[in-house]
Design an enzyme around this catalytic site. Sequence first.
Site, mmCIF file in Angstrom:
data_model
loop_
_atom_site.group_PDB
_atom_site.id
_atom_site.type_symbol
_atom_site.label_atom_id
_atom_site.label_comp_id
_atom_site.label_asym_id
_atom_site.label_seq_id
_atom_site.Cartn_x
_atom_site.Cartn_y
_atom_site.Cartn_z
ATOM 1 N N ASP A 72 0.734 -1.186 0.096
ATOM 2 C CA ASP A 72 -0.076 0.025 0.008
ATOM 3 C C ASP A 72 0.717 1.358 0.111
ATOM 4 O O ASP A 72 0.410 2.445 -0.250
ATOM 5 C CB ASP A 72 -0.890 0.130 1.322
ATOM 6 C CG ASP A 72 -2.123 -0.626 1.088
ATOM 7 O OD1 ASP A 72 -2.508 -0.435 -0.343
ATOM 8 O OD2 ASP A 72 -2.664 -0.972 1.955
HETATM 9 C C1 GLC Z 1 -1.962 -3.789 5.301
HETATM 10 C C2 GLC Z 1 -2.971 -3.910 4.377
HETATM 11 C C3 GLC Z 1 -2.688 -4.544 3.456
HETATM 12 C C4 GLC Z 1 -1.316 -4.289 2.539
HETATM 13 C C5 GLC Z 1 -0.302 -4.347 3.592
HETATM 14 C C6 GLC Z 1 0.934 -3.958 2.933
HETATM 15 O O1 GLC Z 1 -1.591 -5.152 6.065
HETATM 16 O O2 GLC Z 1 -4.100 -4.083 5.234
HETATM 17 O O3 GLC Z 1 -3.566 -4.501 2.372
HETATM 18 O O4 GLC Z 1 -1.301 -5.375 1.557
HETATM 19 O O5 GLC Z 1 -0.517 -3.405 4.717
HETATM 20 O O6 GLC Z 1 1.083 -2.383 2.759
HETATM 21 C C1 GLC Z 2 -1.422 -0.201 4.950
HETATM 22 C C2 GLC Z 2 -0.138 -0.197 5.646
HETATM 23 C C3 GLC Z 2 0.127 1.155 6.272
HETATM 24 C C4 GLC Z 2 -0.522 2.444 5.272
HETATM 25 C C5 GLC Z 2 -2.023 2.017 5.115
HETATM 26 C C6 GLC Z 2 -2.379 3.135 4.079
HETATM 27 O O1 GLC Z 2 -2.307 -0.603 6.210
HETATM 28 O O2 GLC Z 2 0.416 -1.045 6.280
HETATM 29 O O3 GLC Z 2 1.294 1.416 6.533
HETATM 30 O O4 GLC Z 2 -0.450 3.351 6.108
HETATM 31 O O5 GLC Z 2 -1.882 0.744 4.283
HETATM 32 O O6 GLC Z 2 -3.668 2.832 3.797
#
Ligand code: GLC
Ligand code: GLC
Length: 815
Positions: A487
């Site tokens: 993300d």
């Molecule tokens: C969080 C989000 C997931 C994403 C991951 C890596 O666990 O829920 O959707 O793939 O972060 O950014």
């Molecule tokens: C996922 C990631 C986090 C970020 C978020 C944004 O959960 O783990 O680091 O802030 O996505 O949506």
Amino acid sequence: MQFGYFNDAEREYVITTPETPLPWINYLGNREFFSLFSNTAGGYSFYRDAKLRRITRYRYNNEPTDNNGRYFYIKDGEINATWNIGWQPVRTQLDSYTCRHGMGYSIIESEKDGIFARQEAFVPIDDPCEINRITITNHSSMPRTLKMFSLVEFCLWNAVDDAANFQRNFSIGEVEIGDEGSALYHKTEYRERRDHYAFWSTNCPVNGFDTSRDAFCGPYRGFDNPAAVEQGHCFGSVASGGAPVGVHQIDLLLSPGESRSVIFLLGYVENHRNEKWEAPNVINKARAKALMAKYSDDKQVDEAFAALSDYWKTMLGHFSVLSDDRKLDRMVNIWNQYQCMITFNMSRSASYFESGTGRGMGFRDSCQDLFGFVHLIPSRARTRILDIAATQFEDGSAYHQYQPMTKQGNLEVGSGFNDDPLWLIAAVTAYLRETNDFSILEEQVPFDNGKVPSQSLMEHLRRSFRYTKDHMGPQGLPLIGRADWNDCLNLNCFSEQPGESFQTVENIKGGRAESVFIAGMFVKYGSEYADLCAHMGLKQESAEARNSVAKMSRTVLSAGWDGEWFIRAYDANGEPVGSKTCDEGQIFIESQGMCVMAGIGVENGYAERALKSVKERLDTEYGIVLHQPAYTSYRLNLGEISSYPPGYKENAGIFCHNNPWISCAEAMLGHGNRAFEVYRKITPSYLEESSAIHRTEPYIYSQTIAGKDAPNFGEAKNSWLTGTAAWTFLFVSQYLLGIRPTLDGLVIEPCVPSHLHEFAVTRVYRGATYLITVTNPNGVERGVTAVTMDGEVLDGNLLPVAPEGAVVTVAVTMG
Ligand code: GLC
Ligand code: GLC
């Protein structure tokens, strides 16, 4: 250092001090009524949706930590001491304390000056309430006069508004007092647009009650020294506006050895609009009373508790292993599957790190959660798949998140995470391999939550596949959009303003950045899609899909290969991310895991080489970090990933979710020892002794562990709601133990550490029970030399599908 121990026979983790490094929690509830319950009885409850139907109030990020829950105070007349069964909020030193978190229940037992108290909390299988049964026993040799006070604080339903809109909220709180104070009803907004109320009741007559927090606490005092408790009596306050609470006062006189139990119920009731009232402004309490009557004595509570235990026993009976590695067995048999159920229920919505007000259900998250859940309750997986698919757009892209109560996509975040569509294929094929229920593909499912008319689920999958195919970048790799699985790798959004969302600023025209990770996904799940088409007799479609997949594989082997590992992506300027030519972020874990799992580079040795690079460059004592070197400065072209200090979260933290991709990839290449090593490093039961460093619960996975670049290397954060649960279960059940569902039945192909000489698995699959024993006399890592089923030697390792209800015995020899 440990703060407790596993009790595998009872399926419990027993915490032996209230002062754990962080609150160690459990989840109560399975379907609609949920509670978070910490080792000091902290936490909160909600009905279906932690944002829109919050029943009790909780203050995140508070001090002392974990300050609000369902609290029971004991004021001891003889000793003049006041304490809580769960230690908080008064925090009086207890003579003894344990908290046992089990499957859907938690039990705290403590003793102070000869008074022993037990708080048993659970949500019954099918009812919208949390039961707290308090048992108090006088272990001393003199009669004791005690006053017990119960406390919950109600939330005014919408948790976001509740924490912000005080000018309104301090004027709308309303309660009703029933049964002379034994039943306290919270009915804020029921007079207008809400059809639901909550109640906090007890099965015993009370000596007092309060419903106004201000009255109960007194000015400038907190739950740690409420005026009512200090003075030894409630004030009979009836909240009007202000902050509604539920407090009962129960006076007890216990002779030596005497024991008393009192049952408390936190309930949620919805009424039909035309039967909301029993008299003007008096709520219709029929349903509440029915619940209270159902749980009004010990026998009823015992039965409900037994039903919950049976439920979990059956549930966990779907897959279990017996080996000589206790830590492996307890994760597989108990905690990993338990966590899979919780992540299925919660997605990423409500934990001690997810406030329940933010993300709701994630599209990709919930799809992946099914990998660890589908064998438990296939029918619920089916419903979930259809819900998720309905948040897909007509062109195959998808809302990134949706709200569990309304099932509407979250407009603020919208779409454009280009890995999302492929996860839907992954979820559906996992469901089909488990159930063989092809009727799901014919289900008519709308697009965009009903704004676009329905098509079959199969058509949804077709559009998922096509979306990726139709959104390719300059090198022939899939466009990344706002981000892919990571993300925080925001290659098309250049954010310069503080507070802006890294994911949703759209300021780079054209959005050309490409993802090698999505390419790997396209090969893996595109092949599964092609298999599915073939299985359905769609020959041409299957052949075309295979062609696209083969082409993508070739592209990855050229444009996606850096010499010793797979590149991660290309940024908006066409520059590689995760290449030796980069100054930082030279190698990333995700593309290595996904591309090898997809089988890319297995034939020409690239896969071997990539995994070797992972080991050399990314592995640490506590797991594999996301990339190296960590970014030491903020990079406009990379986004949120470089916003975290080095070693945390997506900036080179150990993001546990993707470690099992490497275990699966290693297993695919036959490296059982290495696959197991990767598994072991992040698996909580093996980390129990380092609880002081790890800090989060030693019975469940956390999202991240600080990487080697962080000052707090080894410290875990964001426990419970993580895709790690589903992926590690997938790895350990399907790759390590090697019991793998396929469209044609179970295939047995273990890939084990060479010290694992034998194990037995019980697997319920499509209604039949398979009792599988595997022996590995020569300590190999992979290779099956013989399989028999009910004594018959099989040709190969695909087990014929046994009829529903059958119990079959399978013997497997490795060598
Ligand atoms: C969080 C989000 C997931 C994403 C991951 C890596 O666990 O829920 O959707 O793939 O972060 O950014
Ligand atoms: C996922 C990631 C986090 C970020 C978020 C944004 O959960 O783990 O680091 O802030 O996505 O949506």
